[in-house]
Design a protein around this motif. Structure first.
Motif, PDB file in Angstrom:
ATOM      1  N   LEU A  72      61.758 -97.507   1.149  1.00  8.26           N
ATOM      2  CA  LEU A  72      61.077 -97.656  -0.137  1.00  8.26           C
ATOM      3  C   LEU A  72      60.371 -98.991  -0.296  1.00  8.26           C
ATOM      4  O   LEU A  72      59.410 -99.102  -1.072  1.00  8.26           O
ATOM      5  CB  LEU A  72      62.070 -97.456  -1.286  1.00  8.26           C
ATOM      6  CG  LEU A  72      62.666 -96.057  -1.429  1.00  8.26           C
ATOM      7  CD1 LEU A  72      63.633 -96.020  -2.605  1.00  8.26           C
ATOM      8  CD2 LEU A  72      61.576 -95.017  -1.612  1.00  8.26           C
ATOM      9  N   ASP A  73      60.835-100.021   0.404  1.00  6.66           N
ATOM     10  CA  ASP A  73      60.242-101.355   0.264  1.00  6.66           C
ATOM     11  C   ASP A  73      58.723-101.354   0.431  1.00  6.66           C
ATOM     12  O   ASP A  73      57.989-101.773  -0.475  1.00  6.66           O
ATOM     13  CB  ASP A  73      60.883-102.332   1.263  1.00  6.66           C
ATOM     14  CG  ASP A  73      61.944-103.193   0.609  1.00  6.66           C
ATOM     15  OD1 ASP A  73      61.833-103.454  -0.596  1.00  6.66           O
ATOM     16  OD2 ASP A  73      62.885-103.598   1.306  1.00  6.66           O
ATOM     17  N   PRO A  74      58.198-100.931   1.588  1.00  4.09           N
ATOM     18  CA  PRO A  74      56.733-100.994   1.749  1.00  4.09           C
ATOM     19  C   PRO A  74      55.987-100.070   0.792  1.00  4.09           C
ATOM     20  O   PRO A  74      54.859-100.368   0.396  1.00  4.09           O
ATOM     21  CB  PRO A  74      56.522-100.565   3.210  1.00  4.09           C
ATOM     22  CG  PRO A  74      57.737 -99.779   3.570  1.00  4.09           C
ATOM     23  CD  PRO A  74      58.861-100.391   2.789  1.00  4.09           C
ATOM     24  N   ILE A  75      56.644 -98.958   0.413  1.00  8.15           N
ATOM     25  CA  ILE A  75      55.987 -98.011  -0.506  1.00  8.15           C
ATOM     26  C   ILE A  75      55.786 -98.648  -1.872  1.00  8.15           C
ATOM     27  O   ILE A  75      54.689 -98.606  -2.459  1.00  8.15           O
ATOM     28  CB  ILE A  75      56.812 -96.714  -0.621  1.00  8.15           C
ATOM     29  CG1 ILE A  75      56.849 -95.984   0.721  1.00  8.15           C
ATOM     30  CG2 ILE A  75      56.235 -95.810  -1.714  1.00  8.15           C
ATOM     31  CD1 ILE A  75      57.758 -94.762   0.733  1.00  8.15           C
ATOM     32  N   PHE A  76      56.844 -99.255  -2.426  1.00  6.15           N
ATOM     33  CA  PHE A  76      56.750 -99.853  -3.760  1.00  6.15           C
ATOM     34  C   PHE A  76      56.035-101.209  -3.752  1.00  6.15           C
ATOM     35  O   PHE A  76      55.362-101.566  -4.718  1.00  6.15           O
ATOM     36  CB  PHE A  76      58.151-100.020  -4.374  1.00  6.15           C
ATOM     37  CG  PHE A  76      58.803 -98.723  -4.766  1.00  6.15           C
ATOM     38  CD1 PHE A  76      58.072 -97.706  -5.337  1.00  6.15           C
ATOM     39  CD2 PHE A  76      60.163 -98.523  -4.565  1.00  6.15           C
ATOM     40  CE1 PHE A  76      58.665 -96.511  -5.701  1.00  6.15           C
ATOM     41  CE2 PHE A  76      60.778 -97.341  -4.930  1.00  6.15           C
ATOM     42  CZ  PHE A  76      60.034 -96.318  -5.502  1.00  6.15           C
ATOM     43  N   ILE A  77      56.203-101.971  -2.674  1.00  6.22           N
ATOM     44  CA  ILE A  77      55.577-103.294  -2.622  1.00  6.22           C
ATOM     45  C   ILE A  77      54.066-103.188  -2.441  1.00  6.22           C
ATOM     46  O   ILE A  77      53.288-103.812  -3.168  1.00  6.22           O
ATOM     47  CB  ILE A  77      56.192-104.143  -1.488  1.00  6.22           C
ATOM     48  CG1 ILE A  77      57.648-104.492  -1.806  1.00  6.22           C
ATOM     49  CG2 ILE A  77      55.389-105.434  -1.290  1.00  6.22           C
ATOM     50  CD1 ILE A  77      58.385-105.177  -0.660  1.00  6.22           C
ATOM     51  N   PHE A  78      53.633-102.363  -1.477  1.00  5.96           N
ATOM     52  CA  PHE A  78      52.211-102.300  -1.117  1.00  5.96           C
ATOM     53  C   PHE A  78      51.508-101.046  -1.620  1.00  5.96           C
ATOM     54  O   PHE A  78      50.287-100.934  -1.532  1.00  5.96           O
ATOM     55  CB  PHE A  78      52.060-102.395   0.405  1.00  5.96           C
ATOM     56  CG  PHE A  78      52.688-103.628   0.985  1.00  5.96           C
ATOM     57  CD1 PHE A  78      52.148-104.876   0.737  1.00  5.96           C
ATOM     58  CD2 PHE A  78      53.838-103.544   1.753  1.00  5.96           C
ATOM     59  CE1 PHE A  78      52.732-106.020   1.267  1.00  5.96           C
ATOM     60  CE2 PHE A  78      54.429-104.673   2.289  1.00  5.96           C
ATOM     61  CZ  PHE A  78      53.872-105.922   2.038  1.00  5.96           C
ATOM     62  N   GLY A  79      52.286-100.077  -2.134  1.00  4.70           N
ATOM     63  CA  GLY A  79      51.706 -98.850  -2.653  1.00  4.70           C
ATOM     64  C   GLY A  79      51.482 -97.805  -1.570  1.00  4.70           C
ATOM     65  O   GLY A  79      51.309 -98.141  -0.391  1.00  4.70           O
ATOM     66  N   LEU A  80      51.512 -96.544  -1.964  1.00  6.99           N
ATOM     67  CA  LEU A  80      51.255 -95.435  -1.046  1.00  6.99           C
ATOM     68  C   LEU A  80      50.830 -94.220  -1.848  1.00  6.99           C
ATOM     69  O   LEU A  80      51.579 -93.738  -2.720  1.00  6.99           O
ATOM     70  CB  LEU A  80      52.512 -95.105  -0.229  1.00  6.99           C
ATOM     71  CG  LEU A  80      52.362 -93.960   0.778  1.00  6.99           C
ATOM     72  CD1 LEU A  80      51.413 -94.363   1.907  1.00  6.99           C
ATOM     73  CD2 LEU A  80      53.739 -93.578   1.359  1.00  6.99           C
ATOM     74  N   GLY A  81      49.623 -93.715  -1.588  1.00  5.35           N
ATOM     75  CA  GLY A  81      49.131 -92.554  -2.315  1.00  5.35           C
ATOM     76  C   GLY A  81      49.070 -92.838  -3.806  1.00  5.35           C
ATOM     77  O   GLY A  81      48.472 -93.829  -4.242  1.00  5.35           O
ATOM     78  N   PRO A  82      49.732 -91.987  -4.624  1.00  3.90           N
ATOM     79  CA  PRO A  82      49.676 -92.196  -6.077  1.00  3.90           C
ATOM     80  C   PRO A  82      50.552 -93.351  -6.565  1.00  3.90           C
ATOM     81  O   PRO A  82      50.464 -93.757  -7.725  1.00  3.90           O
ATOM     82  CB  PRO A  82      50.200 -90.861  -6.633  1.00  3.90           C
ATOM     83  CG  PRO A  82      51.103 -90.344  -5.561  1.00  3.90           C
ATOM     84  CD  PRO A  82      50.482 -90.783  -4.259  1.00  3.90           C
ATOM     85  N   ILE A  83      51.388 -93.876  -5.696  1.00  2.91           N
ATOM     86  CA  ILE A  83      52.283 -94.974  -6.091  1.00  2.91           C
ATOM     87  C   ILE A  83      51.526 -96.290  -5.961  1.00  2.91           C
ATOM     88  O   ILE A  83      51.080 -96.654  -4.870  1.00  2.91           O
ATOM     89  CB  ILE A  83      53.543 -95.001  -5.210  1.00  2.91           C
ATOM     90  CG1 ILE A  83      54.300 -93.675  -5.332  1.00  2.91           C
ATOM     91  CG2 ILE A  83      54.443 -96.174  -5.595  1.00  2.91           C
ATOM     92  CD1 ILE A  83      55.488 -93.564  -4.405  1.00  2.91           C
ATOM     93  N   PRO A  84      51.356 -97.026  -7.075  1.00  2.00           N
ATOM     94  CA  PRO A  84      50.590 -98.279  -7.021  1.00  2.00           C
ATOM     95  C   PRO A  84      51.389 -99.404  -6.364  1.00  2.00           C
ATOM     96  O   PRO A  84      52.622 -99.370  -6.318  1.00  2.00           O
ATOM     97  CB  PRO A  84      50.345 -98.588  -8.500  1.00  2.00           C
ATOM     98  CG  PRO A  84      51.521 -97.968  -9.206  1.00  2.00           C
ATOM     99  CD  PRO A  84      51.856 -96.724  -8.421  1.00  2.00           C
ATOM    100  N   ALA A  85      50.704-100.412  -5.858  1.00  2.00           N
ATOM    101  CA  ALA A  85      51.354-101.599  -5.300  1.00  2.00           C
ATOM    102  C   ALA A  85      51.849-102.468  -6.448  1.00  2.00           C
ATOM    103  O   ALA A  85      51.069-102.830  -7.335  1.00  2.00           O
ATOM    104  CB  ALA A  85      50.371-102.371  -4.431  1.00  2.00           C
ATOM    105  N   ILE A  86      53.129-102.791  -6.468  1.00  2.00           N
ATOM    106  CA  ILE A  86      53.676-103.607  -7.561  1.00  2.00           C
ATOM    107  C   ILE A  86      54.341-104.879  -7.048  1.00  2.00           C
ATOM    108  O   ILE A  86      55.078-105.551  -7.776  1.00  2.00           O
ATOM    109  CB  ILE A  86      54.664-102.799  -8.432  1.00  2.00           C
ATOM    110  CG1 ILE A  86      55.701-102.066  -7.577  1.00  2.00           C
ATOM    111  CG2 ILE A  86      53.935-101.832  -9.321  1.00  2.00           C
ATOM    112  CD1 ILE A  86      56.704-101.276  -8.396  1.00  2.00           C
TER     113      ILE A  86
END
Length: 462
Positions: free
Chosen positions: A188-202
């Motif tokens: 989940l780290d890279p997904i939430f940190i840098f964003g992926l698809g509809p999930i924005p980078a936070i």
């Protein structure tokens, strides 16, 4: 317990009261090593992704370490108390009280951690300003620590829940919990940190959210095992007259154990300050050496989690001869194991030093570190296992005093004296001699438990 709950644990739970001592300890320790290796690996991944955000986010998270370590140390201490109390009750075959105590431990840890985190949340700015954080870093610190505080209550899963499982002789499930939660965090780290698809980078908030989700996963995993599969905790509120004595028993061991855990970073800070007088190269090399030490002593740390439940159960059952055998088998093993690790490290010293250092001065000091300090890791293992064993015998104040003597009478003073007389080489030799002295004291003190008789009453009279 139900018929199903009796059969299910048999696959994972070791028989701590009757099975051969050495084989049982081996069976319990190997899964813990796997779990710890996975957890450490995934934590490195976590740090790596945060580092990609830049210097400021990495600095912000670095400032949170003393605060988060305080909460973690307290929770680990409560886990030690929980394991000691429940394992002793299980050794006495008192399943009902063990279940009450396990349930109480979950309540107690949740209330204490939530209260501590709430206080930390209220005084975030004041606390981190006191720690030296610049005003420009406070927003980033808030982004991370505010979410961390919310998720901290879920620590009762991997810390307290796993302690309950270890007390019952099950180390395979805690290993699975640690590895799985670490994997969730790493994914989940890279997904939430840098964003992926509809999930924005936070950014840095994403690292905290990934940690929160992994803890929630770990808590749900553990609760499912403890309630539905092993029937080790209640699903209903236990009455106050059962809750209060259980909490007192856990705190009696847990608070001194937490205090002992908190002494280690204090001693490490003093040691770093001594090294800092030799310049940045020495500090950098000492930092590398400390990381090498954490990996080199991984087996000892795993045994410090598996030996106490074995001792507590047999203590509760009055099998003091098995307590003595377990302690001495563990001590012999760690001495031999760490000697092998020392030989390997010495052989690899040039390659290790060149891999971590860009300057020759740093490389030379790393090699000096490896040639001296790891020689005492087996002795350090004796100290750690002795402290754990005293906690398991429900003698936490002895363990606390041993930690104080080790760090502030033997280890740090002798390292300082060596530094004063013979420079950096003397510093390392002094630290080594501190471990030699303290290991001797620890081993002799614990061995006195068995010189006259192996009965429980003799141990209680000390």
């Amino acid at each position: 317990m139900t018929k199903e709950s009796n059969s299910a644990p048999s696959k994972r739970r070791a028989n701590l009261l009757e099975a051969p001592v050495a084989d049982t300890l081996k069976q319990m320790t190997i899964p813990m090593i796997y779990g710890m290796v996975l957890l450490m690996t995934f934590n490195l991944v976590d740090t790596f992704f945060v580092g990609l955000l830049g210097t400021q986010p990495l600095a912000a998270i670095s400032f949170t370490f003393p605060v988060t370590f305080t909460v973690l140390s307290l929770t680990i201490g409560l886990g030690i108390g929980t394991s000691a109390v429940i394992a002793k009750l299980l050794g006495k075959k008192d399943q009902c009280t063990a279940k009450d105590s396990a349930t109480a431990a979950m309540y107690l840890a949740a209330i204490i951690v939530a209260s501590l985190s709430f206080v930390g949340y209220l005084f975030t700015d004041e606390l981190f300003t006191l720690l030296g954080a610049q005003a420009s870093l406070l927003p980033l610190i808030h982004d991370y620590i505010d979410i961390w505080y919310i998720g901290s209550v879920c620590l009762i899963g991997p810390m307290i829940g796993n302690a309950i499982l270890r007390a019952s002789g099950d180390t395979k499930t805690p290993s699975l919990v640690m590895g799985s939660a670490g994997l969730v965090n790493a994914i989940l780290d890279p997904i939430f940190i840098f964003g992926l698809g509809p999930i924005p980078a936070i950014g840095i908030k994403g690292a905290a959210i990934a940690t929160l989700v992994s803890w929630i996963f770990g808590l749900a995993f553990v609760l499912n095992i403890l309630t539905r599969k092993l029937d080790l905790i209640h699903t209903h509120i236990i009455p106050f007259h059962k809750l209060l004595p259980a909490c007192k028993s856990i705190l009696k061991i847990g608070l001194p154990a937490a205090g002992a855990n908190m002494l280690t970073p204090i001693a490490a800070a003093i040691m770093t300050a001594i090294v800092a007088t030799y310049g940045e190269s020495a500090v950098a090399a000492f930092g590398v050496g400390s990381r090498i030490e954490s990996i080199a002593c991984l087996v000892v740390l795993a045994m410090s989690m598996t030996l106490p439940p074995f001792i507590s159960q047999n203590f509760g059952a009055g099998h003091m001869h098995r307590v003595e055998e377990a302690y001495k088998v563990s001590v012999k093993f760690v001495m031999l194991w760490q000697l092998v690790i020392f030989v390997i490290l010495v052989g690899l010293a040039p390659w290790i030093a060149s891999a971590f250092a860009k300057e020759q001065a740093v490389e030379d000091i790393i090699k000096l570190f490896i040639w001296i300090l790891p020689l005492g890791y087996g002795l350090q293992g004796i100290i750690i296992l002795t402290n754990s064993s005293f906690n398991a015998l429900h003698k936490p104040m002895i363990a606390l005093w041993l930690s104080i003597v080790r760090l502030f009478v033997c280890y740090v003073p002798l390292a300082y004296l060596g530094s004063y007389l013979y420079g950096l080489q003397g510093f390392f030799i002094g630290a080594l001699l501190g471990n030699v002295l303290m290991a001797t004291i620890s081993y002799r003190l614990f061995s006195k438990q068995f010189t006259s008789t192996s009965s429980v009453s003799q141990v209680e009279s000390i």
